[in-house]
Design an enzyme around this catalytic site. Sequence first.
Site, short mmCIF file in Angstrom:
data_model
loop_
_atom_site.label_atom_id
_atom_site.label_comp_id
_atom_site.label_asym_id
_atom_site.label_seq_id
_atom_site.Cartn_x
_atom_site.Cartn_y
_atom_site.Cartn_z
N GLU A 286 35.60 40.35 43.62
CA GLU A 286 34.40 39.57 43.96
C GLU A 286 33.60 40.20 45.09
OE1 GLU A 286 35.03 34.95 42.67
OE2 GLU A 286 34.64 35.29 44.77
N HIS A 307 57.31 49.41 31.49
CA HIS A 307 57.68 49.31 30.07
C HIS A 307 56.55 48.72 29.25
CE1 HIS A 307 61.92 50.42 30.84
NE2 HIS A 307 61.57 50.00 32.06
N LYS A 421 28.38 29.68 35.09
CA LYS A 421 28.27 28.25 35.45
C LYS A 421 26.95 27.69 34.92
CE LYS A 421 30.78 28.50 39.81
NZ LYS A 421 30.63 28.42 41.25
O1 PA5 Z 1 35.78 33.38 46.93
C1 PA5 Z 1 34.99 32.53 46.56
O2 PA5 Z 1 33.98 32.23 47.21
C2 PA5 Z 1 35.23 31.77 45.27
O3 PA5 Z 1 36.32 32.26 44.59
C3 PA5 Z 1 35.47 30.31 45.56
O4 PA5 Z 1 36.60 30.18 46.40
C4 PA5 Z 1 35.71 29.53 44.27
O5 PA5 Z 1 34.61 29.73 43.41
C5 PA5 Z 1 35.87 28.05 44.55
O6 PA5 Z 1 34.76 27.56 45.23
P1 PA5 Z 1 34.83 26.18 46.00
O7 PA5 Z 1 35.83 26.31 47.08
O8 PA5 Z 1 33.44 25.96 46.51
O9 PA5 Z 1 35.25 25.13 44.99
#
Ligand code: PA5
Length: 447
Positions: A286, A307, A421
């Site tokens: 990310e 394996h 989303k």
């Molecule tokens: O690293 C990030 O920002 C994302 O992975 C969020 O943690 C994830 O989308 C969950 O978001 P939230 O904590 O707002 O529910």
Amino acid sequence: MTLKLNDHYLQKFIRPDEYQGMRGAVTAAHEALISKTGAGNDFLGWTSLPDDYDKQEFARIKVAAEKIRNSCDVFIVIGIGGSYLGARAVIEFLKSPLYNQLNGTLPDIYYAGCNISAASLNELLAICEGKDVCINVISKSGTTTEPAIAFRVFRALLENKYGKDGAKDRIFVTTDRARGTLKSFSDAAGYETFVVPDDVGGRFSVLTAVGLLPIAVAGIDIDALMQGASDARRDYACPDIDKNDCYRYAAIRNILYRKGKVTEILVGYETYAQMFNEWWKQLYGESEGKDGKGIFPASVIFSTDLHSLGQFIQDGTNNQFETVISIENSGTGFEIPVDPDNVDGLNFLSGMDLDAVKKTAMIGTLLAHEDGGVPNIVLELCDRSAHSMGYLIYFFELACAISGYILGVNPFDQPGVEAYKKNMFALLGKPGYEEQKAALEQRLGLN
Ligand code: PA5
């Protein structure tokens, strides 16, 4: 030394002048980070977190963890992405992936809201039948669909079982300090809440209440975890790559990337490292995968995956490098027994410790992969303690930020996550998405 970067298996792949060539970029990335002038500079709270955390809240986390431990058989952690991966990674790394089978009197811990699976939710509800249950819903935004659905379900379960008042004492909420429906709803309902600091993004939040409450429920020493991170912060303060293994790791990744090594495989040699791999993949995936750039983060557990994926790594498309986490003192032993008849021909191993066999498998693999043209970074972690875990977490977070800046991206945003989303909300008919819905339906040939 808690962590050491061993570059022995890189020497065929990176020339000394290539390291020197990275100095400028590393120093610039360091300056951008410490002066808070780089991209995403409003999300740098994690850098000082190991020392500058809210001590009052930290004490409250310990009290809540104790209360949870004393009042339930099953503890459900509700969250997705950065809101659950860190806690699960630490619990499984330091305890076991079989934590629920081996936890003695501690509550079993399950994870909900990290998928859209009816099967998984139904199974969890079945597990909760006849058991005392507490939940911790974790969502910084408070609006993420997956945990919101799970929270609705488990809140109803608790309210049906204990009444609204009883449920109130079993629901713990970790969310934004002030914003969002989850915060206002929790305050109105009287749930105990913990804070995801404004300047700490989800994937950098394991050392906040996001990770610390579930980790403390599992009986892990969160003081030692924070101390480990604090020690890493002190040890990685100098920007010189000859003195800073964390920055050297960031530099090496970028050197290899520029040579076409576009996949990094994080290698663990213990099954308990599996979820840590998942946490790491999210952190790097990310943070770096944007603007058409980035190293794809993959992971394996050896020797298991030798394996399965071993063939590909050795002999397949040659665009990858490995980062191996070697735990030097595993703190456990298992002597291979003797068979007087030696029916399986294994007596050459009799009396040897399984850990020594594993280390030999690791060295054999490193040499083989080097022959296969795969560079290997080896990170030698001194042991499997909470302190070392905190140290390793900070190492990877800091290296991720430096590496992202060297790559030229903002390591602290995740604009790409929104695309699915928007489509999902539109197709599900969420109010406000009417135009997108019509456009998507046309693409799908539905109107
Ligand atoms: O690293 C990030 O920002 C994302 O992975 C969020 O943690 C994830 O989308 C969950 O978001 P939230 O904590 O707002 O529910």
